[in-house]
Design an enzyme around this catalytic site. Structure first.
Site, PDB file in Angstrom:
ATOM      1  CE1 TYR A   1      -3.722  -2.326   4.648  1.00 35.55           C
ATOM      2  CE2 TYR A   1      -3.209   0.000   4.534  1.00 35.55           C
ATOM      3  CZ  TYR A   1      -3.718  -1.127   4.098  1.00 35.55           C
ATOM      4  OH  TYR A   1      -3.634  -1.262   2.477  1.00 35.55           O
TER       5      TYR A   1
ATOM      6  CB  SER B   1      -0.957   0.146   1.385  1.00 32.44           C
ATOM      7  OG  SER B   1      -1.523   1.451   1.109  1.00 32.44           O
TER       8      SER B   1
END
Length: 268
Positions: free
Chosen positions: A157, A144
């Site tokens: 995350y 990401s």
């Protein structure tokens, strides 16, 4: 870097394939001629995706929980029994987060790391001997942009996505001589249901959509760009809007400027 003109007769195994980015990647790979192996926890949802793909009869649904090592081993055995090989492994399954650090329990920290890092590592370790034996193959990790930048509400995350990026770099260096290639994809905001499933501090799904995700890149467009880049043999693939592209550029040129930009950014 191996370049492919098509994915005809290539076996592409995608985790998290029942929805979102995984579903979009499955559709694009099928359009390019691949035999797609779809994996997630729910078989009926995988089958709904499979029958919607081009030439559904050549694709395969295998249900498995990627955090269960026995299920992952069994899934690998099933893929080899049915297809005989794996050409691409796309580690796409993941879990996002929407919580401040001070509100995030350690149980939630570990849950995100388990899905976004440890399970990806084990899945890859399970399939790697097949690639080494074939002397060809590509391992793909969907990281990401958050793993490159680190933003508010996504600490665990971001950390997990950064960790899998570094692990992938080491893997690439170790297996390059064996014909195995490694790519990492860094999505920015893409319009999927990821926000609904993102964990809050207590480890429960957030249950609603984020504005940034709602206004994000279309998942089909994302998949087209990613598959085109993978077929071109690219190893570092950033796919997102102008803001995310700018953030990644600034992160390389001036980390201190990036940190100032992130402080002022509304990212929830």
């Amino acid at each position: 870097m191996a370049k492919l003109k098509s994915l005809e007769n290539k076996v592409v195994w995608i985790t998290g394939a029942s929805s979102g980015l995984g579903k979009a990647l499955a559709r694009e790979c099928a359009l390019q001629g691949a035999q797609v192996v779809l994996t997630s926890r729910r078989y009926d949802e995988l089958e709904a995706v499979r029958v919607g793909l081009l030439k559904p009869e050549q694709h395969l649904s295998i249900a498995a929980d990627i955090t269960d090592e026995a299920q992952v081993r069994h899934a690998h055995e099933q893929v080899l029994a049915c297809k005989g090989r794996v050409d691409w492994l796309i580690n796409n399954a993941g879990l996002s987060q929407r919580a401040l650090i001070q509100d995030t329990t350690m149980q939630t920290e570990r849950a995100i790391m388990e899905v976004d890092y440890f399970s990806q590592v084990f899945f890859t370790k399970t399939v790697l001997p097949t690639f080494l034996k074939q002397k060809i193959g590509r391992v793909v990790f969907v990281s990401s942009v958050a793993g490159l930048l680190g933003t508010q509400y996504r600490a665990s995350y971001s950390a997990a996505k950064a960790a899998i990026h570094m692990w992938a770099n080491s893997l690439r260096a170790e297996v390059a001589k064996d014909g195995v290639e490694v790519s990492v994809v860094f999505p920015g905001f893409v319009k999927t249901n990821v926000s609904f499933n993102a964990l809050n501090g207590e480890g429960k799904p957030q249950g609603h959509q984020d504005e940034a995700i709602e206004n994000g890149l279309d998942a089909g467009v994302f998949a087209e760009r990613v598959v085109e880049s993978l077929m071109a043999g690219e190893e570092y693939i950033v796919v997102g809007g102008k803001k995310e592209q700018l953030g990644v550029l600034v992160s390389r040129l001036s980390p201190s400027l990036l940190y100032k930009m992130i402080r002022k950014t509304r990212v929830k």
